[in-house]
Scaffold this active site. Structure first.
Site, mmCIF file in Angstrom:
data_model
loop_
_atom_site.group_PDB
_atom_site.id
_atom_site.type_symbol
_atom_site.label_atom_id
_atom_site.label_comp_id
_atom_site.label_asym_id
_atom_site.label_seq_id
_atom_site.Cartn_x
_atom_site.Cartn_y
_atom_site.Cartn_z
ATOM 1 N NE ARG A 1 -10.878 -16.865 -4.931
ATOM 2 C CZ ARG A 1 -10.203 -16.588 -3.613
ATOM 3 N NH1 ARG A 1 -10.580 -15.765 -3.275
ATOM 4 N NH2 ARG A 1 -9.255 -17.819 -3.295
ATOM 5 C CE LYS B 1 -1.285 -3.122 0.393
ATOM 6 N NZ LYS B 1 -2.452 -3.227 -0.197
ATOM 7 C CD GLU C 1 -13.653 -13.135 -4.156
ATOM 8 O OE1 GLU C 1 -12.676 -12.548 -4.519
ATOM 9 O OE2 GLU C 1 -13.744 -13.801 -3.071
#
Length: 617
Positions: free
Chosen positions: A394, A281, A366
């Site tokens: 979700r 990243k 979730e």
């Protein structure tokens, strides 16, 4: 000063990219990475994730015949290089601005955006659907899902892998791994083995061996086990091979020669393939390499040093929650903090540092987060789940069946409620009041300022059942915050301004514009505070003493707080005329939050206009 991009200037679309020699690709990658930094520094947006996939994006468009071959990007945080190489470089100056291009893939924006994303872990399912569609229609096009290691923590990704492995579809799943500790395996030997394992010679020998050994099942089984052990010595292949994929990797995701060679080989293989690449990243930009989390989502910044150009000193609701969480935890050791991969965004960093043994980041999962919290609540703990409104959607089944049905004391700190500006409709919290208030046992609160948010969180924590406090992105009106942990009476609102004829019932963030509008209209304004339980006595009092009841909320009108007031009045046989203001029955595009509210008629001027029009009907 704007940099020069001689090679990137020649690449308007993927067909120009494919005309370059492979030796030119590293230079193109340098220019593309520099352009991403320059562009995002001027507009804000996601940076670290995009810098990490520059080489992968180039390789994919170089090898595959896009858009005929389908690229499905998971989440979409990493698609800026993809947008730049697919005809949208000039539009990057208006990224996430009103009327500009979106920060995520959009099917209506480009034929190269084959699937709209914004939430995670959908890419494998969607790409598998496309691969099967190609099969059904007799097409030889390829489908590629690009998914990050974080998105692999969601159950949906594994459901798709399980299904895909049992099919004979030409699906390629690319795992972009930028966090797992396998970097020692990535080097010259590993890259060579990846090319070998994806090559035609290995495939032909493997299939020929299966045919020969097929008449001798015990020997075939021994050969398969031997192959697994040999591959397992150099690659973490076992899991994905068990799903039915041909696993290749891990390889260096920043080595363009390896990427192009490996993808070119895989393109001609049949059946489900799994390519594991390792990336960094923030690659190529030192500030983002050093602090990739900080540069995940950024505002405008100075590209020379990575410093933000402007910051607000105003305390946000997220910071109010952060402070409350630490204070509440100090007063009650039963408090447990849970987040599904949004520690920083949800304001849990300080709590995690202060109480590491009471903090759980469960990853992008979730559904698991809510049932995990339910299990804790069953045995005497007091879990606080910090989650964005859009991500709570979700886990709706778990919210109903695992928490509300059992009336468990779980607190939901719901951030990003209402419109969210530049992130657009995929991240907007437009529906939580509607889907929460219909659930039995739920308490739903909407703070109108920072102090009220702190009080409501405390009230929720002390309640012996499920409760939710939903607050918007950014800051409130700037109310003074007390350091105590006082509570509010459940189900009680308050009149904030006394007027005549019109009574405005404001929920949460809409109190401030309602008060401004009321000055011009000489209207009464009530701060309702609770969507559920609704202050029925206050509704009755206002409806019986005014000519018009107006509800206002930063939530969908359909099924929202206004509908709750309407239902209550109907139950009391009250016929006072009503006007419900809120978000319309449409997905609202990205833009500036204040402007978006004005376009929905939810600023003070819009409220006045709507009420005056209603009064003349």
């Amino acid at each position: 000063m704007t940099a020069d991009y001689p090679l990137l200037d020649r690449v308007k679309m993927p067909e120009q990219l494919r005309q370059l020699s492979r030796k030119q690709l590293p230079e193109l990658a340098q220019e593309l990475r520099a352009f991403v930094v320059e562009s995002v520094s001027q507009t804000g947006g996601h940076l670290s994730s995009n810098l990490g996939v520059v080489e992968l994006t180039i390789a994919l468009h170089y090898v595959f015949n896009t858009p005929e071959d389908r690229l499905v990007w998971d989440v979409g945080h990493q698609t800026y290089p993809h947008k730049i190489l697919t005809g949208r470089r000039d539009a990057m100056s208006n990224l996430r601005k009103p009327g500009g291009i979106a920060g995520f893939p959009r099917r209506d924006e480009s034929v190269f955006d084959t699937f709209g994303t914004g939430h995670s872990s959908t890419s494998i399912s969607a790409a598998l659907g496309m691969a099967i569609a190609a099969q059904q229609t007799g097409s030889d096009r390829r489908a590629v899902a690009i998914i990050g290691d974080g998105a692999m923590t969601a159950g949906m990704a594994f459901e798709a892998l399980n299904n895909a492995g049992a099919m004979d579809a030409n699906l390629l799943v690319i795992l972009n791994d930028n966090d797992m500790s396998i970097s020692p395996n990535v080097g010259a030997l590993q890259n060579y083995l990846a090319k070998l394992l994806s090559g035609s010679l290995y495939t032909k020998v493997r299939k020929s061996g299966e045919r020969v050994l097929g008449v001798m099942p015990p020997v075939l089984e021994f050969a398969k086990r031997a192959e697994e052990h040999v591959k397992g010595m150099v690659t973490p292949s076992t899991l994905f091979e068990e799903f039915g994929f041909n696993y290749i990797g891990p390889i260096d995701g920043h080595n363009l020669d390896t990427l192009v060679s490996t993808l070119s080989n895989i393109k001609h293989l049949q059946g489900p393939q799994f390519l594991h690449i390792v990336t960094e990243k923030g690659r190529g930009y030192a500030p983002a390499e050093n602090e990739p989390g900080k540069f995940h989502g950024v505002g405008k910044f100075n590209p020379e040093n990575g410093c933000a150009i402007s910051t607000s000193s105003k305390k946000t609701y997220t910071q109010v929650f952060s402070d409350w969480l630490v204070d509440m935890a100090a007063s009650d050791e039963r408090l447990i903090g849970i987040t599904p991969a949004m520690c920083d965004g949800s304001g849990m960093n300080d709590f995690a540092a202060a109480y590491p043994k009471r903090f759980y980041d469960v990853g992008i999962a979730e559904q698991h987060a809510l049932t995990f919290a339910a299990g804790m609540a069953c045995d005497g703990l007091k879990p606080v789940v910090a989650i964005y409104s859009t991500f709570l959607q979700r886990a709706y089944d778990q919210l109903i069946h695992d928490i509300a049905l059992q009336n468990l004391p779980v607190v939901f700190a719901i951030d990003r409620a209402g419109l969210v500006g530049a992130d657009g409709p995929t991240h907007a919290g437009s529906f939580d009041l509607s889907f929460l208030r219909c659930i039995p046992n739920m308490i739903v609160m909407t703070p109108s300022d920072e102090q009220e948010c702190r009080q409501m969180l405390t009230t929720a924590f002390h309640h012996d059942g499920p409760s939710a406090v939903r607050y918007p992105r950014g800051g409130g009106p700037g109310a003074a915050i007390q350091n105590d942990l006082s509570v509010l009476p459940i189900g009680k609102g308050e009149v904030r301004r006394q007027g005549k004829k019109v009574a405005i019932l404001a929920f949460g963030s809409m109190l401030s514009p309602a008060l401004t509008a009321a000055e011009k209209l000489d209207a009464t304004v009530a701060n309702m505070r609770f969507v559920k339980p609704l202050d029925i006595a206050l509704v009755k009092s206002l409806a019986s003493s005014h000519d018009l009841i107006v509800t206002i909320e930063e939530n969908a009108i359909m099924g929202g707080a206004g509908a709750a007031v309407m239902e209550a009045m109907q139950a009391m046989n009250m016929t006072t005329p009503m006007l419900c203001l809120g978000l319309p029955d449409s997905f609202i595009e990205h833009g500036v939050h204040e402007t978006m509210l004005a376009e929905c008629g939810l600023d003070s001027e819009g409220i006045v206009t709507s009420i005056e029009k209603k009064l003349t009907e």
